[in-house]
Design a protein around this motif. Structure first.
Motif, mmCIF file in Angstrom:
data_model
loop_
_atom_site.group_PDB
_atom_site.id
_atom_site.type_symbol
_atom_site.label_atom_id
_atom_site.label_comp_id
_atom_site.label_asym_id
_atom_site.label_seq_id
_atom_site.Cartn_x
_atom_site.Cartn_y
_atom_site.Cartn_z
ATOM 1 N N LEU A 20 0.833 -1.199 0.000
ATOM 2 C CA LEU A 20 0.000 0.000 0.000
ATOM 3 C C LEU A 20 0.865 1.246 0.000
ATOM 4 N N ASP A 21 0.332 2.322 -0.519
ATOM 5 C CA ASP A 21 0.990 3.624 -0.474
ATOM 6 C C ASP A 21 0.696 4.221 0.902
ATOM 7 N N ALA A 22 1.674 4.188 1.786
ATOM 8 C CA ALA A 22 1.469 4.616 3.168
ATOM 9 C C ALA A 22 1.008 6.066 3.251
ATOM 10 N N GLU A 23 1.537 6.935 2.396
ATOM 11 C CA GLU A 23 1.136 8.347 2.421
ATOM 12 C C GLU A 23 -0.291 8.518 1.906
ATOM 13 N N ALA A 24 -0.671 7.793 0.866
ATOM 14 C CA ALA A 24 -2.048 7.865 0.361
ATOM 15 C C ALA A 24 -3.029 7.366 1.423
ATOM 16 N N LEU A 25 -2.654 6.325 2.155
ATOM 17 C CA LEU A 25 -3.507 5.819 3.220
ATOM 18 C C LEU A 25 -3.633 6.841 4.349
ATOM 19 N N ARG A 26 -2.531 7.481 4.686
ATOM 20 C CA ARG A 26 -2.542 8.512 5.729
ATOM 21 C C ARG A 26 -3.466 9.670 5.323
ATOM 22 N N MET A 27 -3.378 10.079 4.054
ATOM 23 C CA MET A 27 -4.224 11.172 3.558
ATOM 24 C C MET A 27 -5.695 10.757 3.547
ATOM 25 N N ALA A 28 -5.988 9.551 3.087
ATOM 26 C CA ALA A 28 -7.372 9.071 3.040
ATOM 27 C C ALA A 28 -7.968 9.007 4.448
ATOM 28 N N ALA A 29 -7.176 8.532 5.401
ATOM 29 C CA ALA A 29 -7.656 8.460 6.783
ATOM 30 C C ALA A 29 -7.898 9.862 7.339
ATOM 31 N N SER A 30 -6.994 10.776 7.072
ATOM 32 C CA SER A 30 -7.135 12.150 7.552
ATOM 33 C C SER A 30 -8.391 12.802 6.989
ATOM 34 N N GLU A 31 -8.628 12.618 5.690
ATOM 35 C CA GLU A 31 -9.823 13.195 5.058
ATOM 36 C C GLU A 31 -11.097 12.574 5.632
ATOM 37 N N GLN A 45 -12.618 5.223 17.484
ATOM 38 C CA GLN A 45 -12.812 4.277 16.390
ATOM 39 C C GLN A 45 -13.778 4.831 15.349
ATOM 40 N N LEU A 46 -13.655 4.318 14.131
ATOM 41 C CA LEU A 46 -14.556 4.648 13.039
ATOM 42 C C LEU A 46 -14.710 3.400 12.180
ATOM 43 N N SER A 47 -15.938 2.971 11.953
ATOM 44 C CA SER A 47 -16.199 1.754 11.165
ATOM 45 C C SER A 47 -15.976 2.014 9.678
ATOM 46 N N THR A 84 -12.747 6.095 -2.906
ATOM 47 C CA THR A 84 -11.611 6.580 -2.124
ATOM 48 C C THR A 84 -10.480 5.545 -2.160
ATOM 49 N N TYR A 85 -9.349 5.925 -1.619
ATOM 50 C CA TYR A 85 -8.212 4.998 -1.558
ATOM 51 C C TYR A 85 -8.547 3.761 -0.734
ATOM 52 N N PHE A 86 -9.504 3.861 0.167
ATOM 53 C CA PHE A 86 -9.865 2.699 0.982
ATOM 54 C C PHE A 86 -10.355 1.529 0.129
ATOM 55 N N LYS A 87 -11.004 1.804 -0.986
ATOM 56 C CA LYS A 87 -11.441 0.709 -1.853
ATOM 57 C C LYS A 87 -10.220 -0.063 -2.365
ATOM 58 N N GLU A 88 -9.159 0.646 -2.747
ATOM 59 C CA GLU A 88 -7.918 -0.012 -3.173
ATOM 60 C C GLU A 88 -7.294 -0.798 -2.025
ATOM 61 N N VAL A 89 -7.346 -0.233 -0.839
ATOM 62 C CA VAL A 89 -6.791 -0.901 0.341
ATOM 63 C C VAL A 89 -7.486 -2.242 0.547
ATOM 64 N N PHE A 90 -8.815 -2.238 0.508
ATOM 65 C CA PHE A 90 -9.561 -3.474 0.728
ATOM 66 C C PHE A 90 -9.320 -4.475 -0.394
ATOM 67 N N LEU A 168 -1.561 11.038 18.018
ATOM 68 C CA LEU A 168 -2.422 9.856 17.917
ATOM 69 C C LEU A 168 -1.688 8.690 17.268
ATOM 70 N N ARG A 169 -1.979 7.504 17.723
ATOM 71 C CA ARG A 169 -1.582 6.262 17.049
ATOM 72 C C ARG A 169 -2.836 5.812 16.314
ATOM 73 N N ILE A 170 -2.759 5.644 14.988
ATOM 74 C CA ILE A 170 -3.922 5.234 14.200
ATOM 75 C C ILE A 170 -3.571 3.987 13.405
ATOM 76 N N HIS A 171 -4.402 2.961 13.556
ATOM 77 C CA HIS A 171 -4.253 1.725 12.799
ATOM 78 C C HIS A 171 -5.559 1.414 12.076
ATOM 79 N N LEU A 172 -5.437 0.797 10.923
ATOM 80 C CA LEU A 172 -6.563 0.153 10.277
ATOM 81 C C LEU A 172 -6.540 -1.275 10.821
ATOM 82 N N VAL A 173 -7.625 -1.679 11.478
ATOM 83 C CA VAL A 173 -7.677 -2.995 12.120
ATOM 84 C C VAL A 173 -8.855 -3.774 11.532
#
Length: 180
Positions: A20-31, A45-47, A84-90, A168-173
């Motif tokens: 994964l593109d760590a920066e793209a994931l960071r941006m997607a999470a921030s947005e 948490q956010l579902s 969003t980038y999350f679709k690529e992540v999944f 903050l510590r943020i993880h996708l779990v």
């Protein structure tokens, strides 16, 4: 795709290359967090995945396991995340996942010691050397790097996570049955 773990640490942790593109994931999470605030004072948490008929798609799966529907029911990507980038992540996960959440641990906080019913798969988004994951009974400490790869953690073992950093510590779990 080969889902054989790259390495395993004492049967507790396995790295799986996601690329994964760590920066793209960071941006997607921030947005996403800017549009949908995290909840729970110290365990924010956010579902990201929902279940059919969910009345509260962003927060329904954020409660204790005993207080939600069976976690395997949260298996559909939230429709708002389709473009969003999350679709690529999944799509990068080489196995089915459920109950995906963004989980943040605030500065100078620690989760209670607990165990989960299934292993968890972590992708670190924001972290530091001061935000370790601890397998309590085994006296093992692991830091999930924000490197765009995923880490299978045997959270069926007693564990906790802490954040001694100032951010903050943020993880996708995600939950998964793979390697259960």
């Amino acid at each position: 795709m080969d889902v054989t773990p790259e390495w395993v640490v004492d049967g507790l942790v396995a790295k799986v290359r996601l690329g994964l593109d760590a920066e793209a994931l960071r941006m997607a999470a921030s947005e996403l967090i800017a549009r949908h605030p995290l909840i729970h004072d110290s365990t924010k948490q956010l579902s990201l995945q929902i279940r059919k008929g969910s009345d509260d798609p962003w927060y329904e799966s954020c409660f204790r396991d005993a207080d939600i529907a069976p976690e395997t029911e949260y298996d559909m990507l939230n429709p708002e995340l389709e473009d969003t980038y999350f679709k690529e992540v999944f799509a990068a996960f080489p196995f089915p996942v459920f109950r995906a959440r963004l989980m943040a641990l605030t500065s100078r906080h620690c989760y209670s010691v607990h165990h989960d019913e299934t292993p968890r798969f972590h992708v670190a988004i924001e972290t530091s050397k001061h935000a370790p994951f601890v397998f309590v009974d085994r006296n093992e400490v692991f830091r999930v790097p924000a490197d765009g790869d995923g880490y299978w953690l045997d959270t069926r073992q007693e564990h906790t996570a802490m954040n001694g950093a100032s951010d903050l510590r943020i993880h996708l779990v995600v939950g998964l049955d793979q390697w259960a």
